[in-house]
Motif scaffolding. Structure first.
Motif, PDB file in Angstrom:
ATOM      1  N   UNK A  33      52.592  34.642  45.593  1.00 36.26           N
ATOM      2  CA  UNK A  33      51.615  35.719  45.658  1.00 36.26           C
ATOM      3  C   UNK A  33      51.487  36.321  47.029  1.00 36.26           C
ATOM      4  N   UNK A  79      52.048  39.533  33.024  1.00 38.25           N
ATOM      5  CA  UNK A  79      52.457  38.135  33.059  1.00 38.25           C
ATOM      6  C   UNK A  79      51.244  37.262  33.255  1.00 38.25           C
ATOM      7  N   UNK A  80      51.121  36.324  32.463  1.00 40.16           N
ATOM      8  CA  UNK A  80      49.914  35.495  32.511  1.00 40.16           C
ATOM      9  C   UNK A  80      50.324  34.056  32.418  1.00 40.16           C
ATOM     10  N   UNK A 100      44.582  36.472  30.971  1.00 39.39           N
ATOM     11  CA  UNK A 100      44.349  37.205  32.214  1.00 39.39           C
ATOM     12  C   UNK A 100      45.376  36.862  33.273  1.00 39.39           C
ATOM     13  N   UNK A 101      45.476  37.720  34.224  1.00 42.83           N
ATOM     14  CA  UNK A 101      46.476  37.522  35.273  1.00 42.83           C
ATOM     15  C   UNK A 101      46.213  36.242  36.039  1.00 42.83           C
ATOM     16  N   UNK A 102      47.252  35.628  36.430  1.00 45.06           N
ATOM     17  CA  UNK A 102      47.173  34.380  37.144  1.00 45.06           C
ATOM     18  C   UNK A 102      46.469  34.557  38.482  1.00 45.06           C
ATOM     19  N   UNK A 103      46.473  35.761  38.971  1.00 48.80           N
ATOM     20  CA  UNK A 103      45.892  35.965  40.297  1.00 48.80           C
ATOM     21  C   UNK A 103      44.409  35.658  40.311  1.00 48.80           C
TER      22      UNK A 103
END
Lengths: 306, 556, 174
Positions: free
Chosen positions: B158, B535-536, C155-158
């Motif tokens: 990230x 993407x999850x 939901x997004x991993x972020x």
């Protein structure tokens, strides 16, 4: 005049400018909206805007926070000092304290505040913005100076109340230089008050507000207030120099007529602002340069007594 | 020249290199060639036969043929022919000769299939990552069939940052975006500026990539996809909706009832009206002229109301299903539309008369953002940008679809090659659109709105469709597949091509002209970024095969 | 001349007058075909799950609680108001209403839940078995017997650890 009267006069002028500036801005926005076929904000909206900004958190950012603070205070301070120096329907309270050169100096100083603001921010966009502002100032301030000097030449003195009283027309015969200068000033007035088509340094869509990028909250309120007040001050200066007829009547008629004339000028500014696109900096500088040449020609005429 | 003649021409020149050719009709040609002669074939088609380059597509065909597939789409505008040159590539380390040195417009398309499929374009001059985010691990290619659609791959970093190129000598860097008041959508242009002049720029986009193509292949079904396609773009949604439906219909040779074709035409032209009026307003806002912005949007508002009357929504019309349309145009709506068009035409004539004499706007737009005919040919530019440079291309006339072959209209061109010419082209196209809608309203026959489809759609058919969006040609490529969904769906929005030319348009121009040059191609970044990866993380990372995924969602 | 064109432009503007609508002080009249929030009528619904099959956003889910009770849930989170559910419903049980002011802080306000009593055969008393049409359709619907798999779009991993996104949807099973 005694000291007390001077102080009261200063306070009265400053308060008047502070109260009227957002009102004129409101009128400007409302008329623009009518031209654009929409309802527009209420006339009191700029007051609410300023109050809202003053109530926000005072964040300091950018490269030099101290300079940021200083620039904000200085901008409003210079404009308010000008308010005390420029006659607005009655003689200026501080007219004994300085002459016309002081007025020119203070006007330039208020332009420099924007430069300081942009420098304090230090980002690429603000630096581009202040370089445009500098170019505009270099091209514009001489225009006002030439007009005032022409007036000084005609009346033979640099005193505030003499020069700022329609002095450009104070010749024996037909005032050629005065009319030429009137034309030049009218054409460049939009640039002095920083409205379209000449609000290049703060072009929102191109530069993200340019020099004022890092400002928010109370400091932005000070800058916005200074901008609004500049409209009033420049309007008053213009009316004093070029449209003096009727202001010499007794109070309150002369005073009312003065403010009516300023109103008319603000409406003209609005109309031009609403119907034009913004010019690029090089096009604008070329325009001002040609106006400057014309104004210098008028100055030469003035020195020969025309 | 007909399609068969073109094919014979190619066969004469390249003989055994052409392995197979499909000629489904007079307007589509699919040629399968050997990988080693791909570059020569593309060179011949692009330079010698003077075709227009459309897009390059990569496809993971391993479940069907055990190989990868790359297709290069070209358009013979004068012959009304869309042609696709396909090669099969071996499944391990697929490589293909890059055509981007012959055809500069293929730059992004090749980088895209390099990112998303792992097909390496050999000889590409600038193989930098285009679509995938910076922290994405190497070796994981989302559009491959074995990569699941709903998982973040292991090794996703990230914190990774984009590595910028070095600026040229003597230039400062002015960053433009991803947040900027002018841009509605995020994109990053890194401008190299010398004083006030722009010397070059680097583009980083695809920040709102949504993974639409992957979703269409994995999760959605044929009739769900038009609703998704419509959301590729907020302004030209109907175009994608129609183009996808047409691509599938062309793949399976489905004829629409005539009334449906006319209704599609009318809705497409309504969309063009609203888009051009919006753009004129936006261009004026960019140069600081807010009054004209307000006025053109005021004139545009009745179009939104009539669209709401016809389809139920101001903008997302949800018009098409495979085989027809969902909304009808009743006689009251017809009458109201006619009245609206009369009023619109009258008001717009006034605006055009006022603007064409306006020196103030012209000073900001003449000579700015120049894209000449060579750039149009090399970069494959389309739409008003190309027509303003004198290129006479328009999909409505060159590759007729819906009811365009039954109406008369003119294609507006100009010769200025600059932003002002584009303004003029778009303003005059409004009148042509009004003309087309009037003709459609008169000629529209009664009849059903949808063709009933009784069997499953056949598998493995290729379909191409080019629709003239307000911004240019929108091209969809579909291969029908199993389980009621396409095997591959590729969307090429017009901004995808036009954006590649922006660095050349703003070179050696003033910084202040950057925004209006960018705005003059009418950028629709959502169309460009139409592949967004949702993407999850589901907690455990696991590689799901297609069968497992299907079983999972259908567990009884 | 530029001044003349400016005057012409101003005339265009002034002729138009003021066009600001008084919304939200006054509601705007909507056309009949306006596609607002879909409303499910439990009385008319037969539980065929055609809407669930055809929702592009997969926002309509079905589960069979027992042999005779089927639960149909419209979750409304990603609903795009496309109207496909209303198109395919054989009983016209779904109407696209004119409500568009549906912003709310709690997802329960948008959710619609139908509990449907399924028909049984009059002879043997059992629910219809395949290959009757109802059963066939049931096989293709998107089912959520298992809440874990109901979360289609995670939901997004972020932003997220590993909790389920929609944890305020409780499936009451009685």
């Amino acid at each position: 005049m005694s000291l007390l009267i001077i102080i009261l006069g200063v306070l009265a002028n400053v308060t008047l400018v502070l109260l009227l500036a957002p009102l004129f801005q409101g009128v400007l926005r409302k008329v623009t909206a009518q031209i654009q076929s929409r309802q527009g904000p209420p006339l009191r909206q700029p007051y609410f805007d300023l109050l809202k900004l003053l109530g926000k958190e005072d964040i300091e950012s950018g490269q030099a926070p101290a300079m940021q603070r200083f620039a904000a205070y200085l901008s409003l301070a210079t404009v308010l000092t000008l308010a005390a120096l420029v006659p607005m329907g009655f003689p200026a309270p501080l007219s004994g304290a300085g002459d016309v050169v002081l007025v020119i100096y203070l006007l330039t100083l208020s332009g420099i505040c924007t430069l300081l603001a942009g420098l304090a921010a230090g980002s690429t966009y603000s630096l581009v913005g202040i370089s445009r502002e500098m170019m505009t100032m270099i091209a514009l301030e001489p225009l006002l100076a030439v007009a005032i000097v022409a007036g000084a030449i005609h009346t033979g003195s640099f005193r505030l109340d003499t020069v700022l009283n329609g002095s450009v027309y104070a010749v024996g015969g037909f005032p050629w230089s005065g009319l030429i200068l009137l034309g030049a000033m009218l054409l460049s007035f939009q640039a002095f008050v920083q409205r379209v088509p000449f609000d290049i340094s703060e072009a929102e869509t191109e530069l993200m507000e340019g020099p004022l990028m890092e400002y928010s909250g109370p400091k932005l309120a000070l800058f916005k207030y200074a901008q609004m007040a500049k409209l009033v001050i420049y309007g008053a200066l213009f009316v004093d120099l070029f449209v003096p007829w009727g202001s010499a009547l007794a109070f309150p008629f002369g005073w009312l007529i003065f403010w009516l004339k300023v109103c008319g000028l603000v409406l003209l500014v609005t109309l031009v602002a609403a119907t034009h696109a913004r010019y690029r900096i090089d096009q604008a500088i070329r325009f001002f340069a040609s106006l400057l040449v014309v104004a210098l020609g008028a100055l030469i005429l003035a020195s020969y007594g025309y | 020249m007909t399609a068969r003649e073109r094919l014979n021409q190619l066969k004469e020149k390249f003989g055994p290199a052409i392995q197979r050719a499909d000629l489904p009709g007079d307007t589509r040609l699919f040629v399968y060639v050997e990988p080693s002669s791909l570059k020569a074939v593309c060179q011949h088609i692009f330079r010698d036969l003077d075709a227009r380059y459309v897009i390059s597509i990569g496809l993971d065909d391993r479940p069907v043929s055990g190989q990868f597939l790359v297709a290069h789409d070209f358009a013979f505008d004068r012959d009304h022919l869309l042609c696709s040159v396909l090669v099969y590539l071996p499944p391990d380390h697929p490589k293909v000769d890059s055509i981007s040195d012959l055809i500069p417009g293929a730059n992004w398309a090749e980088r895209e299939f390099r990112d998303l499929l792992g097909i390496e374009p050999v000889g590409h001059r600038y193989p930098k990552r285009l679509v995938l985010p910076d922290g994405w691990p190497d070796g994981v290619h989302p559009l491959r069939k074995d990569v699941p659609w709903n998982q973040v791959p292991e090794g996703f970093d990230e914190e990774a940052e984009f590595k910028f190129d070095d600026p040229p000598e003597g230039c400062t860097v002015v960053p433009f975006g991803p947040f900027h008041p002018t841009l509605d959508e995020p994109a990053h242009f890194r401008l190299y500026v010398e004083g006030e002049m722009v010397r070059g720029c680097e583009y980083r986009g695809f920040m709102v990539h949504r993974g639409i193509e992957k979703l269409a292949e994995s999760v959605l079904t044929y009739n769900d996809i038009p609703m998704m396609a419509e959301r590729i773009c907020g302004i030209c949604g109907c175009v994608h909706n129609v183009a996808y439906a047409q691509a599938v219909e062309s793949a399976v040779a489905l004829r629409l009832p005539p009334r449906a074709e006319y209704i599609r035409t009318i809705m497409l032209e309504i969309e063009r009206l609203h888009s051009h009026l919006l753009w004129v307003g936006l261009a004026c806002h960019i140069v600081g002229f807010d009054t004209l912005f307000m006025q053109s949007w005021r004139i545009r508002e009745p179009i939104m109301w009539i669209a709401e009357k016809i389809s139920g929504n101001r903008k997302t019309y949800a018009l098409c299903v495979i085989g027809g349309v969902r909304w009808d145009i009743t006689p009251e709506v017809k009458a109201e539309l006619r009245r609206l068009l009369d009023k619109l035409e009258a008001e717009w004539r006034e605006v055009v008369a006022a603007v064409s004499k306006d020196k103030n706007i012209q000073k900001r737009t003449r000579g700015v953002g120049v894209a000449d005919k060579t750039l149009v040919k090399n970069a494959g530019l389309i739409g008003p940008v190309a027509r303003a440079a004198g290129a006479d291309i328009d999909c409505r006339r060159d590759h007729p679809y819906a009811a365009y072959d039954r109406v008369d209209f003119e294609v507006i061109t100009a010769t200025g090659c600059d932003v002002w010419s584009r303004v003029v082209v778009r303003m005059m196209e409004v009148f042509e659109s009004i003309r087309i809608i009037r003709q459609c309203l008169e000629k529209m026959p009664e009849g059903p709105l949808q063709t009933p489809i009784t069997d499953e759609l056949p598998v493995g058919r290729l379909g191409l469709s080019s629709v003239e969006a307000p911004r240019g040609e929108s091209h969809h490529f579909v291969i029908t597949g199993e389980n009621n969904r396409p095997h591959r769906w590729r969307v090429r929005a017009p901004t995808y091509q036009n954006l590649q030319a922006v660095p050349m348009m703003i070179k050696d121009q003033q910084l202040a002209d950057m925004t209006i040059s960018l705005g003059s191609i009418d950028p629709c970044f959502s169309c460009t970024d139409r592949l967004e990866t949702i993407d999850l993380k589901s907690g455990a990372s696991r590689v799901w095969s297609q069968e497992e995924l299907i079983r999972l969602v259908r567990k009884a | 001349m530029s001044l003349l064109s400016k005057l012409r432009e101003t005339l265009v503007c002034l002729k138009a007058g003021r066009v600001t609508l008084p919304y939200p002080a006054q509601a705007r009249p909507l056309p009949e075909k306006f596609r607002g929030r879909p409303i499910f009528n439990a009385a008319k619904c037969v539980g065929c799950a055609g809407c669930a099959n055809n929702c592009p956003a997969r926002e309509i889910l079905v589960v069979d609680v027992c042999q005779e009770i089927r639960i149909l849930q419209y979750l409304g989170r990603r609903c795009t108001y496309c109207g496909r559910c209303a198109d395919v419903c054989p009983e016209k049980a779904i109407t696209m209403s004119h409500e568009f002011e549906t912003a709310t802080g709690s997802i329960g306000d948008i959710r619609q839940r139908l509990e449907l009593f399924m028909s049984t055969c009059q002879r043997c008393g059992r629910c219809f078995k395949e290959p009757s049409p109802l059963e066939q359709l049931k096989l293709k619907g998107y089912r959520f017997d298992d809440v874990q798999n109901e979360r289609w779009i995670l939901r997004s991993r972020a932003y997220l650890q590993s909790e389920p996104v929609v944890d305020d949807i409780k499936i009451e099973l009685d």
